[in-house]
Design an enzyme around this catalytic site. Structure first.
Site, mmCIF file in Angstrom:
data_model
loop_
_atom_site.group_PDB
_atom_site.id
_atom_site.type_symbol
_atom_site.label_atom_id
_atom_site.label_comp_id
_atom_site.label_asym_id
_atom_site.label_seq_id
_atom_site.Cartn_x
_atom_site.Cartn_y
_atom_site.Cartn_z
ATOM 1 N N HIS A 94 4.832 -10.052 2.733
ATOM 2 C CA HIS A 94 4.311 -11.220 2.915
ATOM 3 C C HIS A 94 2.863 -11.871 2.748
ATOM 4 O O HIS A 94 2.251 -12.647 2.684
ATOM 5 C CB HIS A 94 2.831 -10.219 4.521
ATOM 6 C CG HIS A 94 1.859 -10.035 3.976
ATOM 7 N ND1 HIS A 94 0.528 -10.604 4.136
ATOM 8 C CD2 HIS A 94 1.442 -8.425 3.388
ATOM 9 C CE1 HIS A 94 -0.238 -9.305 3.322
ATOM 10 N NE2 HIS A 94 0.486 -8.378 2.464
ATOM 11 N N CYS A 119 -8.229 -6.304 2.539
ATOM 12 C CA CYS A 119 -9.276 -5.309 2.809
ATOM 13 C C CYS A 119 -10.169 -4.517 3.348
ATOM 14 O O CYS A 119 -10.318 -3.453 3.968
ATOM 15 C CB CYS A 119 -8.295 -4.659 2.224
ATOM 16 S SG CYS A 119 -6.325 -4.682 1.690
ATOM 17 N N GLN A 141 -0.557 -8.951 -5.450
ATOM 18 C CA GLN A 141 -0.870 -10.257 -5.428
ATOM 19 C C GLN A 141 -0.234 -11.257 -6.665
ATOM 20 O O GLN A 141 -0.207 -12.500 -6.722
ATOM 21 C CB GLN A 141 -1.931 -10.121 -6.064
ATOM 22 C CG GLN A 141 -2.845 -11.451 -5.611
ATOM 23 C CD GLN A 141 -3.560 -12.081 -4.182
ATOM 24 O OE1 GLN A 141 -2.946 -12.988 -3.992
ATOM 25 N NE2 GLN A 141 -3.908 -11.121 -3.174
ATOM 26 N N THR A 192 13.957 5.550 10.045
ATOM 27 C CA THR A 192 15.073 4.368 10.317
ATOM 28 C C THR A 192 14.120 3.230 9.684
ATOM 29 O O THR A 192 13.619 2.599 9.468
ATOM 30 C CB THR A 192 14.932 4.202 11.576
ATOM 31 O OG1 THR A 192 15.759 5.437 11.954
ATOM 32 C CG2 THR A 192 15.790 2.835 11.355
ATOM 33 N N THR A 201 1.170 -1.575 -0.349
ATOM 34 C CA THR A 201 -0.209 0.157 -0.103
ATOM 35 C C THR A 201 0.673 0.962 0.299
ATOM 36 O O THR A 201 0.342 2.153 -0.825
ATOM 37 C CB THR A 201 -0.516 -0.141 1.001
ATOM 38 O OG1 THR A 201 -1.569 -0.658 0.931
ATOM 39 C CG2 THR A 201 -1.712 1.638 1.240
ATOM 40 N N ASN A 253 -6.290 -9.032 -7.544
ATOM 41 C CA ASN A 253 -6.348 -9.673 -5.821
ATOM 42 C C ASN A 253 -8.435 -10.891 -5.674
ATOM 43 O O ASN A 253 -7.932 -11.768 -4.951
ATOM 44 C CB ASN A 253 -6.006 -9.009 -4.373
ATOM 45 C CG ASN A 253 -6.994 -7.871 -4.448
ATOM 46 O OD1 ASN A 253 -6.874 -7.135 -5.773
ATOM 47 N ND2 ASN A 253 -7.675 -7.825 -4.017
#
Length: 402
Positions: free
Chosen positions: A209, A332, A187, A245, A79, A158
């Protein structure tokens, strides 16, 4: 925990939502949570070790998609990668034009982002798709004008798994000088060979992921020489393109997981296609079911369908109680009362779209699990259809009194 609890989960068929972190990726990450914890921007030894690992992660990921290390920007996920790429490219090109072309079946990470840009004077053209969810490259070409600065089309959907003709679309886009082409490959990443030169894309987003990497890390490929306006201030990290960071452990885990996914892609894809086809045959034998998405040009692990006279959310809850994890579509938007914008764009009326069901397999899915799913999923879908039809025929239950 309080609330209703489902049975212990036996079979996970929601790999399109997320995947389990594979052991090799976790092992690669662990040192950067412990002894090599340094900040990659620090000049001392701790920082230099972290910087070396981060630089290597850039190189490893870039090599797998045919890019250069300097063209990879690590982000917090797909995203953010899409927000950075689309907003950044749009603002960088605003002086030259304001028209953005996309499709009606994009993930909300694209759809909501371009709608946000509309508030600032950008014109968004949303292209239709056919019954299978495919964009016509001719429609893309006809939508491009001298004010167009950006085209964004996903590689694989997706929700329904349909693969878009990206190389053909890219050819049409780049026939127009200065128009950038962005691709959501989140996807598609685990299942389709990605070569940014062959695909001829300017921006491409990935999320770790989806291929057994860690959550909270993704990447944006940004073709060298492509200008964007930075969206996150506060530091000069990622070559001044994404302040903050760096998540060294996440980047290392992502690179490791993606290397393994690429190395195993052909073998895994062949096996998943075989398992998917077995499950598909069994589920579509239930009356009132229909495959959604393209019958051939689709992800190998992806089975999407509608079951008429059912509610997809109710079906997935029943499957959960039976020990099978599935979804109605995008994770989502799960739990939303709205029907899928993807199915709506594909021409399904609301009453049919509410019966959506998505079953997605992964590398860890076994033959034994599919053997069980072949029995359980059709039984649950059929029973839900029978119940709904009975209620519709006798909503007041008067038949029971006769």
């Amino acid at each position: 925990m309080p609330g209703v609890q489902s049975a212990a989960m036996a079979i996970y068929l929601d790999h399109a939502a997320t995947t389990p972190l594979r052991r090799e990726a976790l092992d690669a990450m662990l040192p950067f949570f412990t002894e090599d914890f340094g900040n990659a921007s620090s000049a001392h030894g701790f920082g230099r070790r972290a910087r070396a690992a981060l630089d290597e992660a850039h190189q490893r990921l870039a090599a797998r998609i045919g890019a250069e290390a300097r063209e990879i920007v690590f982000t917090s996920g797909g995203t953010e990668a899409l927000n950075l790429g689309l907003k950044g490219a749009a603002w960088a090109g605003k002086a030259r034009g304001h028209r953005i072309v996309t499709s009606s079946v994009e993930h909300h990470a694209v759809g909501h982002t371009v709608r946000y840009l509309e508030k600032f004077g950008f014109e968004v053209v949303e292209l239709p798709v056919d019954r299978y969810g495919r964009v016509d490259p001719d429609h893309v070409e006809s939508a491009i004008t001298d004010k167009t600065i950006l085209v964004s089309i996903m590689l694989a959907n997706n929700e329904v798994g349909t693969i878009q003709p990206i190389a053909d679309i890219a050819r049409r886009v780049h026939a127009h000088r200065g128009v950038l082409f962005a691709v959501d490959a989140v996807q598609a990443g685990p299942h389709i060979d990605l070569d940014v030169e062959a695909l001829d894309v300017d921006l491409l987003a990935l999320s770790a992921h989806k291929f057994e990497g860690p959550k909270g890390v993704g990447a944006l490929y940004l073709r060298h020489g492509t200008h964007i306006v930075v969206q996150q201030q506060g530091g000069s990290q990622e070559r001044h393109r994404r302040g903050g960071t760096e998540n060294v452990a996440g980047a290392v885990g992502m690179a490791t997981a993606y290397e393994l996914a690429c190395a195993e892609r052909a073998e895994t894809g062949k096996r998943l296609r075989r398992l998917r086809e077995r499950l598909q045959k069994a589920v579509l034998a239930v009356d009132g079911t229909e495959l959604t998405g393209h019958p051939r040009e689709r992800l190998p692990n992806h089975l999407s369908l509608i079951a008429r006279d059912t509610d997809g959310n109710a079906v997935t809850m029943s499957l959960d109680l039976a020990g099978i994890a599935a979804s109605v579509g995008s994770a989502c938007t799960s739990g939303s009362t709205e029907v899928s914008h993807v199915l709506t764009a594909m021409g399904y009326p609301d009453e049919e779209a509410r019966g959506a069901l998505r079953l997605s397999l992964g590398r860890t899915t076994t033959d034994a699990e599919i053997d069980e799913a072949i029995v359980t999923v059709p039984r649950v879908v059929a029973s839900m259809r029978t119940g709904q039809v009975a209620v519709a025929a006798d909503p007041l239950g008067q038949g029971a009194l006769a």
